[in-house]
Design a protein around this motif. Structure first.
Motif, mmCIF file in Angstrom:
data_model
loop_
_atom_site.group_PDB
_atom_site.id
_atom_site.type_symbol
_atom_site.label_atom_id
_atom_site.label_comp_id
_atom_site.label_asym_id
_atom_site.label_seq_id
_atom_site.Cartn_x
_atom_site.Cartn_y
_atom_site.Cartn_z
ATOM 1 N N ARG A 104 0.837 -1.206 0.000
ATOM 2 C CA ARG A 104 0.000 0.000 0.000
ATOM 3 C C ARG A 104 0.870 1.254 0.000
ATOM 4 N NH1 ARG A 104 -0.645 2.658 4.863
ATOM 5 N NH2 ARG A 104 0.462 1.701 6.631
ATOM 6 N N PHE A 105 0.339 2.301 -0.581
ATOM 7 C CA PHE A 105 1.023 3.589 -0.579
ATOM 8 C C PHE A 105 1.020 4.171 0.827
ATOM 9 C CE2 PHE A 105 0.607 8.254 -0.809
ATOM 10 C CZ PHE A 105 1.817 8.568 -1.416
ATOM 11 N N VAL A 106 2.156 4.685 1.271
ATOM 12 C CA VAL A 106 2.262 5.293 2.593
ATOM 13 C C VAL A 106 2.267 6.812 2.474
ATOM 14 C CG1 VAL A 106 3.656 5.513 4.688
ATOM 15 C CG2 VAL A 106 3.499 3.306 3.519
ATOM 16 N N LYS A 107 3.245 7.341 1.757
ATOM 17 C CA LYS A 107 3.308 8.794 1.575
ATOM 18 C C LYS A 107 4.379 9.132 0.549
ATOM 19 C CE LYS A 107 5.120 11.602 4.470
ATOM 20 N NZ LYS A 107 5.433 12.400 5.674
ATOM 21 N N ASN A 108 4.354 10.374 0.097
ATOM 22 C CA ASN A 108 5.478 10.862 -0.702
ATOM 23 C C ASN A 108 6.109 12.035 0.026
ATOM 24 O OD1 ASN A 108 3.749 13.075 -1.363
ATOM 25 N ND2 ASN A 108 3.014 11.982 -3.158
ATOM 26 N N ALA A 109 7.359 12.306 -0.306
ATOM 27 C CA ALA A 109 8.104 13.317 0.430
ATOM 28 C C ALA A 109 9.117 13.989 -0.485
ATOM 29 C CB ALA A 109 8.825 12.677 1.618
ATOM 30 N N PRO A 110 9.337 15.297 -0.320
ATOM 31 C CA PRO A 110 10.319 15.998 -1.141
ATOM 32 C C PRO A 110 11.747 15.665 -0.745
ATOM 33 C CG PRO A 110 9.372 17.489 0.477
ATOM 34 C CD PRO A 110 8.602 16.216 0.582
ATOM 35 N N ASN A 111 11.951 15.185 0.503
ATOM 36 C CA ASN A 111 13.295 14.839 0.972
ATOM 37 C C ASN A 111 13.159 13.913 2.180
ATOM 38 O OD1 ASN A 111 12.989 16.598 3.387
ATOM 39 N ND2 ASN A 111 13.137 18.246 1.885
ATOM 40 N N ILE A 112 14.294 13.428 2.688
ATOM 41 C CA ILE A 112 14.240 12.409 3.744
ATOM 42 C C ILE A 112 13.704 12.950 5.065
ATOM 43 C CG2 ILE A 112 16.079 11.027 2.709
ATOM 44 C CD1 ILE A 112 17.989 12.135 4.822
ATOM 45 N N ARG A 113 13.736 14.240 5.259
ATOM 46 C CA ARG A 113 13.223 14.802 6.518
ATOM 47 C C ARG A 113 11.711 14.653 6.630
ATOM 48 N NH1 ARG A 113 17.457 17.378 4.888
ATOM 49 N NH2 ARG A 113 16.365 18.739 3.430
ATOM 50 N N HIS A 114 11.043 14.382 5.533
ATOM 51 C CA HIS A 114 9.597 14.202 5.539
ATOM 52 C C HIS A 114 9.190 12.732 5.474
ATOM 53 C CE1 HIS A 114 9.997 18.456 4.364
ATOM 54 N NE2 HIS A 114 8.779 18.602 4.856
ATOM 55 N N LEU A 115 10.166 11.832 5.543
ATOM 56 C CA LEU A 115 9.866 10.404 5.530
ATOM 57 C C LEU A 115 9.577 9.897 6.947
ATOM 58 C CD1 LEU A 115 12.598 9.065 3.056
ATOM 59 C CD2 LEU A 115 10.146 9.328 2.610
ATOM 60 N N PRO A 116 8.931 8.722 7.068
ATOM 61 C CA PRO A 116 8.700 8.135 8.392
ATOM 62 C C PRO A 116 10.019 7.798 9.076
ATOM 63 C CG PRO A 116 7.323 7.092 6.721
ATOM 64 C CD PRO A 116 8.304 7.941 5.994
ATOM 65 N N ILE A 117 9.942 7.417 10.335
ATOM 66 C CA ILE A 117 11.122 7.095 11.123
ATOM 67 C C ILE A 117 11.991 6.071 10.393
ATOM 68 C CG2 ILE A 117 9.924 5.285 12.400
ATOM 69 C CD1 ILE A 117 11.536 6.229 14.886
ATOM 70 N N ASN A 176 8.603 8.340 -3.165
ATOM 71 C CA ASN A 176 7.334 7.673 -2.892
ATOM 72 C C ASN A 176 7.571 6.398 -2.090
ATOM 73 O OD1 ASN A 176 5.379 9.369 -4.392
ATOM 74 N ND2 ASN A 176 6.676 8.812 -6.122
ATOM 75 N N LEU A 177 6.859 6.279 -0.985
ATOM 76 C CA LEU A 177 7.067 5.173 -0.051
ATOM 77 C C LEU A 177 5.862 4.250 -0.059
ATOM 78 C CD1 LEU A 177 9.623 5.018 1.763
ATOM 79 C CD2 LEU A 177 8.161 5.619 3.686
ATOM 80 N N PHE A 178 6.128 2.930 -0.160
ATOM 81 C CA PHE A 178 5.078 1.916 -0.152
ATOM 82 C C PHE A 178 5.413 0.870 0.906
ATOM 83 C CE2 PHE A 178 5.762 3.519 -4.444
ATOM 84 C CZ PHE A 178 4.512 3.997 -4.780
ATOM 85 N N GLU A 179 4.389 0.364 1.591
ATOM 86 C CA GLU A 179 4.605 -0.609 2.656
ATOM 87 C C GLU A 179 4.051 -1.971 2.252
ATOM 88 O OE1 GLU A 179 4.452 0.082 7.237
ATOM 89 O OE2 GLU A 179 2.444 -0.564 6.615
ATOM 90 N N VAL A 180 4.918 -2.986 2.316
ATOM 91 C CA VAL A 180 4.504 -4.361 2.048
ATOM 92 C C VAL A 180 3.877 -4.952 3.298
ATOM 93 C CG1 VAL A 180 5.281 -6.648 1.316
ATOM 94 C CG2 VAL A 180 6.382 -4.594 0.375
ATOM 95 N N GLN A 181 4.529 -4.736 4.416
ATOM 96 C CA GLN A 181 4.014 -5.066 5.740
ATOM 97 C C GLN A 181 4.812 -4.200 6.718
ATOM 98 O OE1 GLN A 181 5.066 -9.362 5.997
ATOM 99 N NE2 GLN A 181 6.346 -8.800 7.729
ATOM 100 N N PRO A 182 4.411 -4.122 7.989
ATOM 101 C CA PRO A 182 5.146 -3.256 8.914
ATOM 102 C C PRO A 182 6.650 -3.542 8.907
ATOM 103 C CG PRO A 182 3.113 -3.967 9.930
ATOM 104 C CD PRO A 182 3.219 -4.719 8.632
ATOM 105 N N ARG A 210 9.419 -1.945 3.325
ATOM 106 C CA ARG A 210 8.952 -0.898 2.416
ATOM 107 C C ARG A 210 9.682 -0.944 1.075
ATOM 108 N NH1 ARG A 210 9.556 1.178 7.479
ATOM 109 N NH2 ARG A 210 11.644 1.974 7.003
ATOM 110 N N LEU A 211 8.973 -0.508 0.044
ATOM 111 C CA LEU A 211 9.535 -0.276 -1.274
ATOM 112 C C LEU A 211 9.534 1.226 -1.509
ATOM 113 C CD1 LEU A 211 7.546 -3.014 -3.247
ATOM 114 C CD2 LEU A 211 9.854 -3.212 -2.295
ATOM 115 N N VAL A 212 10.566 1.724 -2.178
ATOM 116 C CA VAL A 212 10.721 3.167 -2.367
ATOM 117 C C VAL A 212 10.929 3.473 -3.844
ATOM 118 C CG1 VAL A 212 12.010 5.215 -1.700
ATOM 119 C CG2 VAL A 212 11.787 3.318 -0.090
ATOM 120 N N ASP A 213 10.083 4.326 -4.379
ATOM 121 C CA ASP A 213 10.203 4.798 -5.760
ATOM 122 C C ASP A 213 10.906 6.156 -5.715
ATOM 123 O OD1 ASP A 213 9.962 5.194 -8.458
ATOM 124 O OD2 ASP A 213 7.790 5.515 -8.439
ATOM 125 N N LEU A 214 12.164 6.176 -6.163
ATOM 126 C CA LEU A 214 12.956 7.403 -6.102
ATOM 127 C C LEU A 214 12.727 8.282 -7.331
ATOM 128 C CD1 LEU A 214 16.325 5.898 -4.807
ATOM 129 C CD2 LEU A 214 14.652 7.209 -3.489
#
Length: 207
Positions: A11-24, A67-73, A76-80
């Motif tokens: 599932r899609f988690v979020k997108n971010a302009p840089n790493i400071r806006h990514l999850p932990i 773009n960040l996607f989560e397979v399970q907790p 994650r897969l990341v589309d750069l």
């Protein structure tokens, strides 16, 4: 025994302009990188068997954010952001490249890199630079030669052989395979490689 992950529930988690806006920065991330016309979004949609998980466009350069996607907790897969596409304003291209470079250099969760290249135009300068960076920091690499359906069978095999020979110069943990989102070629090998990376790198609390 290697655990097989169900990428269809990604599932899609979020997108971010840089790493400071990514999850932990915990768990494990496998990033997908490539030139803006290499077919990253199509590959992610094919992998997950979802038509619209990653946004695709006939216009290269659509992926402008991380773009960040989560397979399970914890997985994650990341589309750069795509690199190397010239027909955008220089300021915008610089912003994409900064976000890409920052993620690759500073994201501790990154444990594997899938580099996608159009089989007709492989190993461009930026492709080689990103592979060399990954090898230098001991990040394993899977190179997918996308759009393999565009070439005849003999030409596909010849190009695969050529790229594998060129890859020997980099050393490191690298695998090169054919891939076609249209024909579903190479999808099983992509899933197998992701399973191996997730099994080998994932902290025990996420298994």
């Amino acid at each position: 025994m290697i655990k097989n992950y169900n990428y269809h529930i990604t599932r899609f988690v979020k997108n971010a302009p840089n790493i400071r806006h990514l999850p932990i920065d915990k768990g494990i991330e496998i990033a997908f990188a490539g030139r803006s016309n290499a077919g990253k979004s199509s590959a992610l949609n094919t992998l997950t068997n979802q038509k619209t998980l990653a946004r695709t466009s006939k216009i290269p350069g659509r992926t402008q954010l991380i773009n960040l996607f989560e397979v399970q907790p914890g997985i994650r897969l990341v589309d750069l952001p795509g690199y190397g596409y010239a027909e955008v304003p220089e300021e915008l291209k610089h912003k994409w490249q900064c976000a890409l470079g920052e993620y690759l250099q500073k994201r501790d969760s990154l444990k594997g890199l899938v580099v996608l290249m159009d089989i007709r135009h492989p190993m461009k300068d930026l492709d080689q630079k990103i592979i060399q960076w990954a090898v230098d920091v001991k990040i394993p690499v899977l190179v997918l030669l996308t759009k393999s359906d565009k070439l005849a069978s003999s030409a596909r095999i010849a190009q695969l052989s050529n790229v594998r020979k060129a890859a020997l110069a980099f050393g490191g943990d690298m695998q090169i395979e054919l891939f076609s989102s249209l024909k579903k070629q190479g999808v099983d090998k992509l899933r197998q490689k992701l399973d191996i990376w997730f099994n080998n790198k994932l902290p025990k609390q996420y298994n």
